[in-house]
Design an enzyme around this catalytic site. Structure first.
Site, mmCIF file in Angstrom:
data_model
loop_
_atom_site.group_PDB
_atom_site.id
_atom_site.type_symbol
_atom_site.label_atom_id
_atom_site.label_comp_id
_atom_site.label_asym_id
_atom_site.label_seq_id
_atom_site.Cartn_x
_atom_site.Cartn_y
_atom_site.Cartn_z
ATOM 1 C CG HIS A 1 -30.965 17.438 -1.989
ATOM 2 N ND1 HIS A 1 -31.165 18.801 -1.987
ATOM 3 C CD2 HIS A 1 -32.138 16.890 -1.588
ATOM 4 C CE1 HIS A 1 -32.412 19.055 -1.612
ATOM 5 N NE2 HIS A 1 -33.028 17.921 -1.361
ATOM 6 C CG HIS B 1 -6.321 8.013 -3.899
ATOM 7 N ND1 HIS B 1 -5.620 7.254 -4.811
ATOM 8 C CD2 HIS B 1 -6.287 9.284 -4.368
ATOM 9 C CE1 HIS B 1 -5.199 8.037 -5.793
ATOM 10 N NE2 HIS B 1 -5.577 9.275 -5.553
ATOM 11 C CB CYS B 2 -4.230 3.013 -1.511
ATOM 12 S SG CYS B 2 -2.844 1.869 -1.579
ATOM 13 C CG HIS C 1 -31.177 14.908 -5.580
ATOM 14 N ND1 HIS C 1 -31.935 14.849 -6.739
ATOM 15 C CD2 HIS C 1 -32.060 15.123 -4.576
ATOM 16 C CE1 HIS C 1 -33.204 15.058 -6.428
ATOM 17 N NE2 HIS C 1 -33.308 15.213 -5.132
ATOM 18 C CG HIS D 1 -5.050 -0.934 -3.461
ATOM 19 N ND1 HIS D 1 -4.269 -1.126 -2.337
ATOM 20 C CD2 HIS D 1 -4.710 -1.931 -4.323
ATOM 21 C CE1 HIS D 1 -3.497 -2.200 -2.515
ATOM 22 N NE2 HIS D 1 -3.749 -2.693 -3.714
ATOM 23 C CG HIS E 1 -5.972 14.335 -4.383
ATOM 24 N ND1 HIS E 1 -7.071 14.317 -5.216
ATOM 25 C CD2 HIS E 1 -5.318 13.172 -4.615
ATOM 26 C CE1 HIS E 1 -7.076 13.195 -5.920
ATOM 27 N NE2 HIS E 1 -6.025 12.480 -5.559
ATOM 28 C CG HIS F 1 -1.814 -1.174 1.345
ATOM 29 N ND1 HIS F 1 -2.899 -1.362 0.519
ATOM 30 C CD2 HIS F 1 -1.784 -2.258 2.175
ATOM 31 C CE1 HIS F 1 -3.512 -2.502 0.843
ATOM 32 N NE2 HIS F 1 -2.853 -3.068 1.839
ATOM 33 C CG MET G 1 -6.428 2.000 0.959
ATOM 34 S SD MET G 1 -5.473 0.514 0.903
ATOM 35 C CE MET G 1 -4.447 0.808 2.356
ATOM 36 C CD GLU H 1 -31.937 23.015 -6.235
ATOM 37 O OE1 GLU H 1 -31.905 23.785 -7.184
ATOM 38 O OE2 GLU H 1 -32.871 22.204 -6.031
ATOM 39 C CB THR H 2 -28.212 19.620 -5.441
ATOM 40 O OG1 THR H 2 -29.501 19.129 -5.036
ATOM 41 C CG2 THR H 2 -27.339 18.430 -5.829
ATOM 42 C CG ASP I 1 -2.089 10.863 -4.684
ATOM 43 O OD1 ASP I 1 -1.938 11.999 -4.204
ATOM 44 O OD2 ASP I 1 -2.457 10.666 -5.856
HETATM 45 CU CU LIG Z 1 -3.642 0.063 -0.798
#
Ligand SMILES: [Cu+2]
Length: 405
Positions: free
Chosen positions: A319, A198-199, A369, A209, A163, A158, A214, A342-343, A161
């Protein structure tokens, strides 16, 4: 590293335990899946390109002659991470100078029931055992120092990353840990906002993954906290941390969900299922009903909740049925928040925040929604809100009754 010469006699070493290379090669060569074999070869080329990318990122860093960062002015604090839908203890307005926030994530591979009604299950790949992984909170200018630990009894490699970070594939190139290994990565939070992590081991292992759970979110608050368009402070009483997860669970010839003995055993079947881009489940916090019924989120009239929504892989349009997004940050916390929504939109591969002050008691459904996804695939959460009903906002003037035509 051990080379695979004969796919029927797959050799393994500690350094290639269930690597994308091994499995992607095995799938392609043994014809495990006829449907997969009929697909064009492009994905496997992409697999190789992606793997090289990670290798280069790690080598670049190893070959760097840059001086170590001067962190003498930073104070260290440990952040105790907690399971979703909760948030770790944190300040909304930072006190003092930027800090080094120490966090630990352990990669846990565990069998999880996705839907009790059908028995659908998945060998989830997780950070700290939960889907999504825990919410990490820091302020702009802080350093996040992560210890990433992969237990010795894991089946898989594993990494992570972020962001929110800058460089080395979000840290993905510097954090590959095999079973029994740990690493430490430190990155500076330069951009305020909510971000996914995330992986990303490389190639087809990345979506594998991610679609096995993950992923999670980091919230980087402005040092002086959240603000409206006029710069007035916005404060919340609580956080509801919601992770949207798409699963592509293999189905057998009888239409039943398949089960597997160990993490990774579903790899070939999963690749085939993912190729159609049609999730069998799209849920909040790992499973159908994880945030409804006895697991519903709780709030009170007058309480301001910050809903942090992570969606690592698929677009989502949350929503709140019966309520609104008073303030919504789909992008940076430096941007003026959207108001009275609203959304709102959570781009796949990102996290977003929406703030709402509850005005009426009762049950609210927080849904994707795209209502097919919300009602049929599982992406529904409930808020149960206590308090006094306000007839000035809504009143049932007449109960349903027969009428004369
Ligand atoms: Cu992983």
């Amino acid at each position: 590293m051990t080379q695979i010469n004969n796919p029927g006699l797959t050799q393994t070493s500690r350094r290639n335990v269930l690597r994308g290379t091994v499995l992607a090669g095995a799938v392609a060569m043994t014809g495990v899946s006829a449907a997969f074999a009929r697909q064009p070869r492009l994905p496997l080329k992409a697999d190789a390109v992606s793997r090289n990318l990670h290798k280069v990122a790690a080598e670049q860093n190893a070959g760097s002659t840059a001086k170590p960062a001067d962190l003498s002015s930073y104070v260290r604090v440990k952040q105790e991470l907690v399971a979703p839908p909760f948030a770790p203890v944190h300040e909304q307005v930072a006190t003092g100078a930027p800090k080094i926030i120490e966090v630990t994530l352990v990669t846990e591979e565990r069998l999880m029931v996705v839907d009790e009604d059908t028995g659908a299950s998945v060998w989830a790949l997780t950070y700290n055992g939960s889907v999504p992984g825990p919410l990490i909170i820091c302020h702009e200018g802080d350093m996040v120092e992560l210890t990433l630990r992969n237990p010795a009894d894991s089946m898989m490699e594993h990494n992570i990353d972020f962001h929110a970070s800058t460089g080395a594939l979000g840290g993905g190139g510097l954090t590959h840990v095999y079973p029994g290994e740990e690493c430490v990565l430190r990155w500076k939070a330069t951009k305020p906002g909510c971000f996914t992590y995330h992986c990303a081991p490389g190639g087809a292992m990345i979506p594998y993954h991610v679609t096995h759970g993950m992923n999670g979110a980091v919230m980087v608050l402005p040092r002086d906290g959240l603000k409206d368009a006029q710069g007035n402070p916005l404060r919340y009483d609580s956080i509801a941390y919601i992770g949207e997860q798409d699963y592509y669970l293999p189905i057998d010839e009888n239409g039943d969900f398949k089960s597997y003995d160990a993490a990774g055993d579903d790899y070939a079947d999963s690749l085939e299922a993912m190729r159609a881009l049609v999730p069998t489940h799209q849920v909040f916090n790992g499973a159908v009903g994880a945030l409804t019924g006895a697991n519903a989120l709780k709030a009170k009239v007058g309480e301001t909740v910050l809903m942090v929504h992570n969606s690592c892989n698929v677009d989502s349009r949350p929503h709140l049925i019966g309520g609104h997004g008073d303030y919504v940050w789909e992008s940076s916390f430096s941007d003026t928040p959207l108001t009275g929504m609203e959304t709102w939109f959570v781009r796949g591969g990102s996290a977003a925040a929406a703030m709402y002050t509850f005005e009426q008691p009762g049950v609210y459904a927080y849904v994707n929604h795209n209502l097919i996804i919300g009602a049929m695939l599982g992406a529904t959460a409930h808020f149960v809100v206590e308090g006094e009903w306000d007839n000035t906002l809504m009143e049932q003037v007449a109960e349903p009754r027969p009428f004369e035509s």
